[in-house]
Write a protein that holds these residues in place. Structure first.
Motif, PDB file in Angstrom:
ATOM      1  N   ALA A  62     -20.945  -9.866   3.454  1.00  0.00           N
ATOM      2  CA  ALA A  62     -19.893  -9.213   2.687  1.00  0.00           C
ATOM      3  C   ALA A  62     -19.856  -7.725   3.031  1.00  0.00           C
ATOM      4  O   ALA A  62     -20.817  -7.180   3.593  1.00  0.00           O
ATOM      5  CB  ALA A  62     -20.129  -9.406   1.188  1.00  0.00           C
ATOM      6  N   LEU A  63     -18.748  -7.074   2.680  1.00  0.00           N
ATOM      7  CA  LEU A  63     -18.587  -5.632   2.840  1.00  0.00           C
ATOM      8  C   LEU A  63     -18.255  -5.023   1.481  1.00  0.00           C
ATOM      9  O   LEU A  63     -17.549  -5.640   0.676  1.00  0.00           O
ATOM     10  CB  LEU A  63     -17.450  -5.316   3.816  1.00  0.00           C
ATOM     11  N   PRO A  64     -18.735  -3.801   1.200  1.00  0.00           N
ATOM     12  CA  PRO A  64     -18.383  -3.158  -0.064  1.00  0.00           C
ATOM     13  C   PRO A  64     -16.868  -2.981  -0.176  1.00  0.00           C
ATOM     14  O   PRO A  64     -16.194  -2.650   0.808  1.00  0.00           O
ATOM     15  CB  PRO A  64     -19.084  -1.798   0.027  1.00  0.00           C
ATOM     16  N   ALA A  65     -16.343  -3.190  -1.387  1.00  0.00           N
ATOM     17  CA  ALA A  65     -14.890  -3.105  -1.577  1.00  0.00           C
ATOM     18  C   ALA A  65     -14.568  -2.694  -3.000  1.00  0.00           C
ATOM     19  O   ALA A  65     -15.355  -2.918  -3.931  1.00  0.00           O
ATOM     20  CB  ALA A  65     -14.230  -4.454  -1.264  1.00  0.00           C
ATOM     21  N   GLY A  66     -13.410  -2.104  -3.166  1.00  0.00           N
ATOM     22  CA  GLY A  66     -12.893  -1.744  -4.481  1.00  0.00           C
ATOM     23  C   GLY A  66     -11.424  -2.100  -4.565  1.00  0.00           C
ATOM     24  O   GLY A  66     -10.705  -2.063  -3.561  1.00  0.00           O
ATOM     25  N   LEU A  67     -10.986  -2.447  -5.747  1.00  0.00           N
ATOM     26  CA  LEU A  67      -9.609  -2.893  -5.970  1.00  0.00           C
ATOM     27  C   LEU A  67      -8.988  -2.088  -7.094  1.00  0.00           C
ATOM     28  O   LEU A  67      -9.638  -1.814  -8.105  1.00  0.00           O
ATOM     29  CB  LEU A  67      -9.607  -4.386  -6.340  1.00  0.00           C
ATOM     30  N   PHE A  68      -7.718  -1.716  -6.913  1.00  0.00           N
ATOM     31  CA  PHE A  68      -6.966  -1.098  -7.998  1.00  0.00           C
ATOM     32  C   PHE A  68      -5.630  -1.813  -8.128  1.00  0.00           C
ATOM     33  O   PHE A  68      -4.921  -2.013  -7.140  1.00  0.00           O
ATOM     34  CB  PHE A  68      -6.727   0.383  -7.758  1.00  0.00           C
ATOM     35  N   VAL A  69      -5.307  -2.212  -9.354  1.00  0.00           N
ATOM     36  CA  VAL A  69      -4.049  -2.893  -9.642  1.00  0.00           C
ATOM     37  C   VAL A  69      -3.145  -1.914 -10.371  1.00  0.00           C
ATOM     38  O   VAL A  69      -3.380  -1.580 -11.530  1.00  0.00           O
ATOM     39  CB  VAL A  69      -4.286  -4.162 -10.488  1.00  0.00           C
ATOM     40  N   GLY A  70      -2.116  -1.442  -9.688  1.00  0.00           N
ATOM     41  CA  GLY A  70      -1.165  -0.546 -10.326  1.00  0.00           C
ATOM     42  C   GLY A  70      -0.314  -1.270 -11.338  1.00  0.00           C
ATOM     43  O   GLY A  70      -0.043  -0.772 -12.436  1.00  0.00           O
ATOM     44  N   ASN A  71       0.143  -2.454 -10.964  1.00  0.00           N
ATOM     45  CA  ASN A  71       0.880  -3.346 -11.865  1.00  0.00           C
ATOM     46  C   ASN A  71       0.601  -4.764 -11.399  1.00  0.00           C
ATOM     47  O   ASN A  71       0.744  -5.072 -10.220  1.00  0.00           O
ATOM     48  CB  ASN A  71       2.382  -3.053 -11.832  1.00  0.00           C
ATOM     49  N   GLY A  72       0.188  -5.623 -12.313  1.00  0.00           N
ATOM     50  CA  GLY A  72      -0.349  -6.920 -11.923  1.00  0.00           C
ATOM     51  C   GLY A  72       0.632  -8.065 -11.867  1.00  0.00           C
ATOM     52  O   GLY A  72       0.229  -9.215 -11.976  1.00  0.00           O
TER      53      GLY A  72
END
Length: 351
Positions: A62-72
């Motif tokens: 796996a690789l480090p990751a981040g997620l942001f949901v502006g509008n879902g």
């Protein structure tokens, strides 16, 4: 009118002040490859698949990751595990809304075939979408496993194709034909230069802004769609994939992803309630050293804002006028007329 596709910088539109990578593309991040499958069939199918493939997953789980949901208001398979564990286990695949789930199944097939994964019994495929139903018969669900596998297996370095290709074949944004775009920036940090690369799939509403200048279709001679055509609903989504070779952890990558969505405002997104606006950021760096100090994030944030803005513009400027399902049409941004407007506002050099 047929015009040559040209990237923002080829048109004299320069975003920000930071230097780009050699290709000004997500593939400037070492090890990151991109593949497309473009589906064009008769008058009704304008769809496809785009895959962002980090080679580092060949030797790592796996690789480090981040997620942001502006509008879902969208579908992103695998998002909850990315948020929970802060990592991606697979390449990132982009496609059309109703093809998301077939694409996820094909991505699992692809990963299980990879060397070293013969005993894998759990896998989190990451697949995101935008709705190309304006120009394509989305209910036909034309994407098949072979199309997804083709995009993954044929992913390459070099400058990726942009505009109406792959997952951007049938998309539209800000009143014009849109598609896939990419850009990159080189960010100075205490540990040396960090490359930040971006790839976008654009399909959202608002009023296009180029260098701060509103560019409405009627201002540049683009005719309004016939009344018989389905109006473009507000929203319809944007997916942003950010790759970096900087040593950032999952929390820091989540902060980076947040800025990627913020950058949509720079080109005129109205952030409608019907839009699925997602940004996923991952790092290809090894985890042997500690994560970057927080002070290093400021230049990375600036790099992301600039690269996303330019990638969004490239997705429009590289797309050609497209006629699709039931004769519906979305016109390309007319380069010459847009430049006339920008010159009148003194934001690009006089021609």
């Amino acid at each position: 009118m047929v015009q040559e596709p040209r990237r923002a910088r080829e048109l004299g539109v320069v975003v920000g002040t930071m230097p780009t990578g050699p290709l000004n593309a997500v593939t400037d991040v070492p090890g990151v490859r991109v593949g497309h499958t473009t589906l064009l069939d008769g008058d009704s199918i304008r769809s496809g698949v785009t895959a962002v493939v980090p080679e580092q997953l060949t030797g790592r789980r796996a690789l480090p990751a981040g997620l942001f949901v502006g509008n879902g208001h969208g579908k992103m398979v695998g998002s909850t595990q990315v948020t929970e564990l802060g990592e991606i286990e697979t390449p990132v695949v982009l496609t059309a809304t109703l093809s998301t789930f077939r694409a996820a199944d094909a991505l699992v097939t692809y990963m299980l075939r990879q060397p070293g994964r013969e005993a894998v019994e759990s896998l989190n495929p990451v697949v995101a979408e935008t709705n190309d139903g304006l120009l394509s018969d989305i209910r036909a669900r034309p994407v098949r496993a072979e199309h997804v596998l083709g995009a993954l297996e044929e992913a390459r370095g070099g400058l990726p194709a942009e505009g109406a290709v792959g997952a951007g074949t049938g998309t539209a944004a800000l009143g014009f034909k849109a598609g896939v775009g990419t850009s990159s920036r080189l960010a100075p940090t205490s540990r040396g230069t960090v490359t930040v690369g971006v790839l976008v799939q654009t399909n959202f509403s608002g009023v296009l802004r180029v260098s701060g200048v509103p560019v409405r279709p009627e201002q540049v001679g683009v005719p309004a769609p016939p009344l018989s055509h389905r109006p473009e609903p507000p929203g319809n989504s944007c997916v942003i994939v950010v790759a970096t070779d900087g040593r950032l952890d999952a929390r820091q990558l989540g902060r980076v992803a947040r800025r990627a969505v913020f950058a949509m405002a720079r080109v005129g997104s109205d952030f409608a309630g019907g839009s699925g606006d997602y940004a996923l950021a991952f790092s290809t760096a090894g985890t042997e050293t500690p994560a970057a100090p927080e002070s290093d994030l400021e230049p990375v944030f600036a790099a992301v804002l600039e690269a996303v803005e330019e990638a969004l513009l490239n997705s429009l400027f590289m797309a050609g006028t497209t006629v699709g399902f039931r004769g519906r049409v979305r016109y390309a941004v007319p380069h010459d007329r847009m430049l006339d407007l920008l010159r009148a506002h003194r934001v690009v050099p006089q021609g």
